[in-house]
Scaffold this motif. Structure first.
Motif, PDB file in Angstrom:
ATOM      1  N   TRP A  70      -9.724  36.273  64.027  1.00 31.50           N
ATOM      2  CA  TRP A  70     -10.244  36.554  62.690  1.00 31.50           C
ATOM      3  C   TRP A  70     -10.340  38.060  62.504  1.00 31.50           C
ATOM      4  O   TRP A  70     -10.124  38.842  63.439  1.00 31.50           O
ATOM      5  N   THR A 106     -10.047  42.836  64.928  1.00 26.88           N
ATOM      6  CA  THR A 106      -9.351  41.547  64.855  1.00 26.88           C
ATOM      7  C   THR A 106      -9.329  40.922  66.253  1.00 26.88           C
ATOM      8  O   THR A 106      -8.292  40.925  66.919  1.00 26.88           O
ATOM      9  N   LYS A 163     -13.063  36.937  57.970  1.00 29.41           N
ATOM     10  CA  LYS A 163     -11.963  36.512  57.105  1.00 29.41           C
ATOM     11  C   LYS A 163     -10.664  36.473  57.906  1.00 29.41           C
ATOM     12  O   LYS A 163     -10.622  36.836  59.084  1.00 29.41           O
ATOM     13  N   ASN A 164      -9.613  35.985  57.244  1.00 30.58           N
ATOM     14  CA  ASN A 164      -8.260  35.938  57.846  1.00 30.58           C
ATOM     15  C   ASN A 164      -8.265  35.220  59.198  1.00 30.58           C
ATOM     16  O   ASN A 164      -7.764  35.727  60.207  1.00 30.58           O
ATOM     17  N   PHE A 165      -8.820  34.020  59.219  1.00 32.95           N
ATOM     18  CA  PHE A 165      -8.857  33.245  60.457  1.00 32.95           C
ATOM     19  C   PHE A 165      -7.457  32.773  60.848  1.00 32.95           C
ATOM     20  O   PHE A 165      -6.634  32.422  59.986  1.00 32.95           O
TER      21      PHE A 165
END
Length: 455
Positions: A70, A106, A163-165
């Protein structure tokens, strides 16, 4: 004005297809849900329990296991983890005293291996990232870890969800939606007399698409029957033939694996204890040379016909010298699977996705007997026979009805032979042959009639 309309239509179709490819008609509600439960606040963040639930009926996560990633919404860091670990620590140079577990914006998180010390474990962790399919073993379809997050909010209003898993299981194919804040999870104490609840909860749902996972199918299907000598093989290059290394004999496979292992160690030196794991799981597949070039073939043989019953034999063969399929699953769709009388060497569960329609069966190996499909070679197959009671309204041997409509292996749909190639009954004939015989018989009748007139 025609061009903008056409472009808009293409965009709409592309969006529709991008959604449709992640839909499995045999498991319409299948997904993997990651649930974050904030259990306590810390001076600069929170401690959360992350639970990964596999709600897919017949698609599991095999070794080397899942990887969850993520992007942090702010400048969060991971102070510590229990039951999992981040693969990289990142740049933590700005911290002078205690160093965080990971400072990457990340992070990528993986499960711990079995046998880690008890103080690094929590419930449902430490299986090497292996998660069973929900339909196969619900108790083993859950994974979990605990994470302590710093430099984050300390209240429900100041916490920003990641966010952005991403999810690898273990390869590509999963697409994850955004995190959604949901009502806090409620927990029961061990004596079931008191309820507690999380301070904050959010869910992330990930769905699988076979088209994203692989350009080609990963398995194929072949057919045969007792009433016809024809064996319908897998289609040529069913799983793609481009740039695939294959071995013609077991001796060739050992030579190729030895050569690839040495090159891999030279390029990426690893500890001796880990080399076997790296070679077997991380290297590209080494397939046995076949015309179909598929890692797995499923063969369906119509074996026997009784007055009220019929029997089929199912054989799954592994052609990959570098892969053992532990906890494998096989799904078949056939209208007569609602009348299964006995399955002799596999475990079986019906897959009822649409109310009373029971035409799909989930097969998997018996624990400690044949739940592991060994690598290519003399032991690289598992097989069973299925006895079914006939139903005159849904079953006949004619026109290929004794063969399944769909076959899935480990959640991926296998390439079926074309319907016109299915073995047919000996007392019937293809349409072309029937038409030819009709023409010949008509011509013979005309000749006989002319001969009668001339006489």
């Amino acid at each position: 004005m025609e061009l903008p309309n056409a472009a808009a239509l293409v965009l709409v179709l592309a969006a529709t297809l991008s959604v449709a490819v992640a839909y499995d008609p045999l498991d319409p509600n299948g997904n993997i849900t990651m649930k974050w439960d904030v259990m306590s606040w810390t001076p600069d963040g929170y401690v959360a329990t992350v639970t990964i639930n596999n709600f897919q009926m017949y698609r599991q996560i095999m070794a080397p296991g899942w990887t969850v990633g993520w992007t942090w919404a702010k400048r969060e860091v991971i102070w510590s983890m229990v039951g999992a670990q981040a693969t990289e620590q990142g740049d933590c140079s700005k911290f002078k005293a205690n160093l965080p577990h990971s400072c990457r914006r990340t992070p990528a998180v993986v499960d711990l291996l079995p046998g880690v010390p008890y103080n690094q474990q929590i419930a449902n962790c430490c299986r090497g990232g292996v998660v069973s399919a929900y339909g196969q073993d619900p108790s083993a379809s859950v994974a979990a870890f605990q994470i302590s997050v710093g430099q984050a909010g300390t209240t429900n209003r100041t916490v920003k969800v990641p966010k952005n898993f991403t999810l690898l299981g273990p390869g590509p194919g999963y697409t994850c939606g955004p995190a959604k804040v949901v009502p806090s999870t409620v927990f029961l104490t061990a004596d079931h007399r008191r309820k507690t609840q999380a301070l904050m909860t959010w869910n992330v749902t990930c769905t699988y698409s076979q088209h994203l996972a692989s350009k080609y199918p990963t398995c194929c299907v072949s057919f045969s029957s007792f009433y016809n000598d024809t064996i319908v093989p897998c289609a040529k290059c069913a799983c793609g033939c481009d740039h695939k290394t294959c071995a013609r004999t077991d001796r060739d496979s050992k030579r190729l694996m030895s050569a690839s292992g040495k090159s891999a160690v030279a390029a990426h030196p690893v500890p001796v204890a880990a080399r076997g794991h790296v070679n077997r799981q991380s290297a590209a597949p080494l397939l046995q040379c076949t015309t179909h070039m598929c890692p797995v073939r499923v063969h369906w043989h119509v074996k026997l016909n009784y007055h009220d019953y019929w029997r089929a034999k199912v054989t799954v063969t592994n052609f990959n010298y570098r892969m053992n399929y532990t906890g494998w699953t096989l799904v078949a769709q056939h209208p007569n699977l609602d009348n299964i009388t006995e399955v002799f060497s596999f475990d079986y569960k019906p897959v009822v996705s649409y109310g009373s329609i029971n035409d799909t069966a989930l097969f998997y190996g018996m624990k400690f007997f044949n739940d592991q499909l060994m690598e290519a070679g003399p032991y690289g197959n598992v097989q069973s026979e299925v006895l079914m009671r006939k139903d005159d309204t849904t079953f006949t041997f004619r026109q290929g009805w004794a063969f399944p409509r769909k076959i899935y292996f480990n959640g991926d749909e296998c390439l079926m032979p074309p319907p016109d190639s299915y073995p047919y009954m000996p007392n019937s004939a293809p349409a072309a042959a029937s038409a030819l015989s009709l023409v010949i018989s008509s011509m013979a009748a005309v000749v006989a009639f002319l001969a009668l007139l001339m006489a």
